[in-house]
Design an enzyme around this catalytic site. Structure first.
Site, PDB file in Angstrom:
ATOM      1  N   GLU A  56       0.834  -1.203   0.000  1.00 48.11           N
ATOM      2  CA  GLU A  56       0.000   0.000   0.000  1.00 48.11           C
ATOM      3  C   GLU A  56       0.871   1.256   0.000  1.00 48.11           C
ATOM      4  OE1 GLU A  56      -0.201  -2.646   1.922  1.00 48.11           O
ATOM      5  OE2 GLU A  56      -2.206  -2.961   2.761  1.00 48.11           O
ATOM      6  N   THR A 199      19.296 -38.787  -0.580  1.00 46.76           N
ATOM      7  CA  THR A 199      19.480 -37.980  -1.792  1.00 46.76           C
ATOM      8  C   THR A 199      20.827 -37.263  -1.750  1.00 46.76           C
ATOM      9  OG1 THR A 199      17.105 -37.709  -2.030  1.00 46.76           O
ATOM     10  CG2 THR A 199      18.470 -36.095  -3.157  1.00 46.76           C
TER      11      THR A 199
HETATM   12  N1  LIG Z   1      13.524 -37.991  -9.357  1.00 45.01           N
HETATM   13  C1  LIG Z   1      13.376 -37.260  -8.266  1.00 45.01           C
HETATM   14  O1  LIG Z   1      12.537 -36.381  -8.218  1.00 45.01           O
HETATM   15  C2  LIG Z   1      14.262 -37.513  -7.091  1.00 45.01           C
HETATM   16  C3  LIG Z   1      14.315 -36.569  -6.067  1.00 45.01           C
HETATM   17  C4  LIG Z   1      15.115 -36.850  -4.972  1.00 45.01           C
HETATM   18  C5  LIG Z   1      15.804 -38.049  -4.895  1.00 45.01           C
HETATM   19  N2  LIG Z   1      15.725 -38.916  -5.924  1.00 45.01           N
HETATM   20  C6  LIG Z   1      16.417 -40.203  -5.847  1.00 45.01           C
HETATM   21  O2  LIG Z   1      15.984 -40.836  -4.644  1.00 45.01           O
HETATM   22  C7  LIG Z   1      17.023 -41.665  -4.167  1.00 45.01           C
HETATM   23  C8  LIG Z   1      17.247 -41.360  -2.708  1.00 45.01           C
HETATM   24  O3  LIG Z   1      16.036 -41.528  -2.019  1.00 45.01           O
HETATM   25  P1  LIG Z   1      15.992 -42.143  -0.586  1.00 45.01           P
HETATM   26  O4  LIG Z   1      14.566 -42.437  -0.306  1.00 45.01           O
HETATM   27  O5  LIG Z   1      16.980 -43.239  -0.471  1.00 45.01           O
HETATM   28  O6  LIG Z   1      16.547 -40.975   0.317  1.00 45.01           O
HETATM   29  P2  LIG Z   1      15.935 -39.653   0.968  1.00 45.01           P
HETATM   30  O7  LIG Z   1      14.470 -39.724   1.100  1.00 45.01           O
HETATM   31  O8  LIG Z   1      16.563 -38.477   0.346  1.00 45.01           O
HETATM   32  O9  LIG Z   1      16.579 -39.766   2.408  1.00 45.01           O
HETATM   33  C9  LIG Z   1      16.143 -40.780   3.249  1.00 45.01           C
HETATM   34  C10 LIG Z   1      16.926 -40.706   4.527  1.00 45.01           C
HETATM   35  O10 LIG Z   1      16.600 -39.533   5.222  1.00 45.01           O
HETATM   36  C11 LIG Z   1      16.890 -39.736   6.588  1.00 45.01           C
HETATM   37  N3  LIG Z   1      15.789 -39.264   7.394  1.00 45.01           N
HETATM   38  C12 LIG Z   1      15.870 -38.292   8.328  1.00 45.01           C
HETATM   39  N4  LIG Z   1      14.709 -38.118   8.924  1.00 45.01           N
HETATM   40  C13 LIG Z   1      13.853 -38.997   8.382  1.00 45.01           C
HETATM   41  C14 LIG Z   1      12.493 -39.308   8.623  1.00 45.01           C
HETATM   42  N5  LIG Z   1      11.761 -38.677   9.546  1.00 45.01           N
HETATM   43  N6  LIG Z   1      11.939 -40.292   7.909  1.00 45.01           N
HETATM   44  C15 LIG Z   1      12.624 -40.949   6.968  1.00 45.01           C
HETATM   45  N7  LIG Z   1      13.923 -40.698   6.695  1.00 45.01           N
HETATM   46  C16 LIG Z   1      14.521 -39.726   7.398  1.00 45.01           C
HETATM   47  C17 LIG Z   1      17.076 -41.236   6.779  1.00 45.01           C
HETATM   48  O11 LIG Z   1      18.456 -41.493   6.914  1.00 45.01           O
HETATM   49  P3  LIG Z   1      19.259 -41.109   8.236  1.00 45.01           P
HETATM   50  O12 LIG Z   1      18.249 -41.163   9.353  1.00 45.01           O
HETATM   51  O13 LIG Z   1      20.305 -42.107   8.330  1.00 45.01           O
HETATM   52  O14 LIG Z   1      19.779 -39.722   7.991  1.00 45.01           O
HETATM   53  C18 LIG Z   1      16.609 -41.807   5.477  1.00 45.01           C
HETATM   54  O15 LIG Z   1      17.271 -42.990   5.110  1.00 45.01           O
HETATM   55  C19 LIG Z   1      18.239 -41.369  -5.026  1.00 45.01           C
HETATM   56  O16 LIG Z   1      18.360 -42.397  -5.998  1.00 45.01           O
HETATM   57  C20 LIG Z   1      17.902 -40.062  -5.691  1.00 45.01           C
HETATM   58  O17 LIG Z   1      18.538 -39.959  -6.945  1.00 45.01           O
HETATM   59  C21 LIG Z   1      14.978 -38.669  -7.020  1.00 45.01           C
END
Ligand SMILES: NC(=O)c1ccc[n+]([C@@H]2O[C@H](COP(=O)([O-])OP(=O)(O)OC[C@H]3O[C@@H](n4cnc5c(N)ncnc54)[C@H](OP(=O)(O)O)[C@@H]3O)[C@@H](O)[C@H]2O)c1
Length: 365
Positions: A56, A199
């Site tokens: 505003e 990730t």
């Molecule tokens: N195409 C797309 O849009 C896209 C986007 C992102 C990723 N990706 C792919 O996804 C893959 C990775 O995915 P991801 O599922 O393995 O990993 P993520 O979801 O990035 O991370 C999972 C990790 O986060 C941590 N975390 C912390 N707090 C959490 C909670 N409350 N609940 C669950 N996890 C929690 C856990 O590890 P800690 O507790 O040990 O830390 C868990 O293993 C890769 O291949 C990547 O290239 C693709």
């Protein structure tokens, strides 16, 4: 027609408000158009950054004396409180505005009451014009006030068969260059971009905004419970944008090597059954002034956000690609039977390059 002129002016105010997206937190985005007594547009403004003048005030400055006897169109109820800047309701009264049309009421208990102040001063006031459009442009801030946590938009890129990586973990690039550019726009609109440790390990993402003019860089956040995923030299640790690493209160991970010689901030949070507590993470971000989060995965962390009821909007880029194997876009979200499936409302579909972008909100969100 007067009604049509009102709609045109308010639509312009909504457009102006959108210019502030990503730059005004913890404040809302607001746009304002002022017309003179004969209905000619004489002033425009939008809230450009927190601490700066409100929409505003910008519009009144441009209108000058021509505001007297005119109408102000504002996307959000003019504020009534003195914060870092003075109350806008008072500024409108002092400028001699005789009519105020605003779209959405201010849900912020500290700022609300502007309409009453205007009416008490004899100004004609009406609410609700283009309320849906004004609500949409300001959804992040409105959600954060209503829920007491940041608005969360979960974005992913998947193949047509719903996979976000190949079976060997490779995932670059599933979506088109145009979709990836579009994601930079989403990052620019967000206050924080969040990924999980999986990730961070798999992709070494950078997460800063590129090629968006005037963008304010978001806070880059890795949810890394054991402080073990972000290693020295990780791209997220450069100085392109601020970085926050969320770790467990009792984590004994190599914090000094992960964050020692770099600018990353570390926040310690309570653990959940798996990883860190999502509500505690959102509380910590909210306390830092973050009002909108772009959750960029991966599927495990996205599942935890969904299970916690902490996703407000989903933006999926579906690429005309098939993989047949590899992780799905969403991992366990605590849903085990079809009657518990989350049903979304599609709010937009768009072709972006060779991909289809689907935007949907959670029902009741
Ligand atoms: N195409 C797309 O849009 C896209 C986007 C992102 C990723 N990706 C792919 O996804 C893959 C990775 O995915 P991801 O599922 O393995 O990993 P993520 O979801 O990035 O991370 C999972 C990790 O986060 C941590 N975390 C912390 N707090 C959490 C909670 N409350 N609940 C669950 N996890 C929690 C856990 O590890 P800690 O507790 O040990 O830390 C868990 O293993 C890769 O291949 C990547 O290239 C693709």
């Amino acid at each position: 027609m007067a009604q049509q002129a009102d709609t045109t002016a308010m639509r312009r105010a909504v457009e102006l408000a959108a210019r502030g997206l990503g730059a005004t937190s913890p404040n809302p985005v607001v746009g304002c158009v002022i017309t003179d007594a004969s209905g000619h547009r004489v002033g425009e403004g939008w809230h450009q950054r927190a601490g700066g003048p409100h929409a505003e005030v910008h519009a009144l400055r441009e209108a000058g004396v021509l505001a007297r006897g005119g109408t102000a169109y504002v996307t959000l109820e003019p504020c009534n409180h003195t914060g870092r800047t003075g109350p806008c309701a008072q500024a409108l009264i002092e400028a001699g505005i005789s009519r105020v049309v605003y779209a959405v009421g201010d849900p912020n208990p500290q700022a609300t009451g502007g309409a009453d102040t205007l009416r008490a001063a004899g100004t004609e006031v009406s609410q609700g014009l283009l309320a849906d459009e004004a609500e949409t442009v300001n959804i992040a801030w409105l959600t954060s006030v209503r829920r007491g946590r940041p608005f969360v938009r979960w974005k992913y890129a998947a193949t047509l068969d719903g996979r976000i990586a190949a079976a060997d973990g490779t995932s670059r690039w599933i979506s088109s260059a145009e979709s990836r550019a579009d994601v930079h726009r989403l990052r620019a609109e967000a206050d924080a971009v969040v990924v999980g440790s999986g990730t961070a390990r798999a992709d070494d993402p950078h997460l800063a905004v590129r090629d968006v003019e005037g963008a304010v860089q978001p806070l880059r956040v890795v949810v890394d419970t054991e402080a073990s995923a972000v290693k020295p030299g990780a791209r997220i640790l450069d100085d392109a944008a601020p970085t926050l690493i969320a770790i467990a209160e009792d984590a004994e991970g190599p914090l000094t090597t992960a964050a020692g010689a770099v600018t990353a901030e570390v926040v310690r949070l309570p653990r959940a059954e798996r990883g860190l507590s999502v509500p505690a993470l959102l509380d910590a971000l909210h306390a830092r002034g973050v009002r909108s989060v772009l959750l960029e995965g991966g599927p495990t962390l996205a599942g935890a956000f969904i299970a916690a009821g902490a996703v407000d909007e989903v933006v999926g880029y579906l690429a005309p690609v098939l993989l047949g194997a590899g992780p799905a876009a969403l991992a366990d979200a605590g849903i085990s039977t079809i009657t518990d499936a989350l049903r979304l409302d599609v709010t937009e579909t768009a072709h972006i390059g060779s991909d289809l972008r689907i935007t949907a909100t959670l029902k009741g969100a």
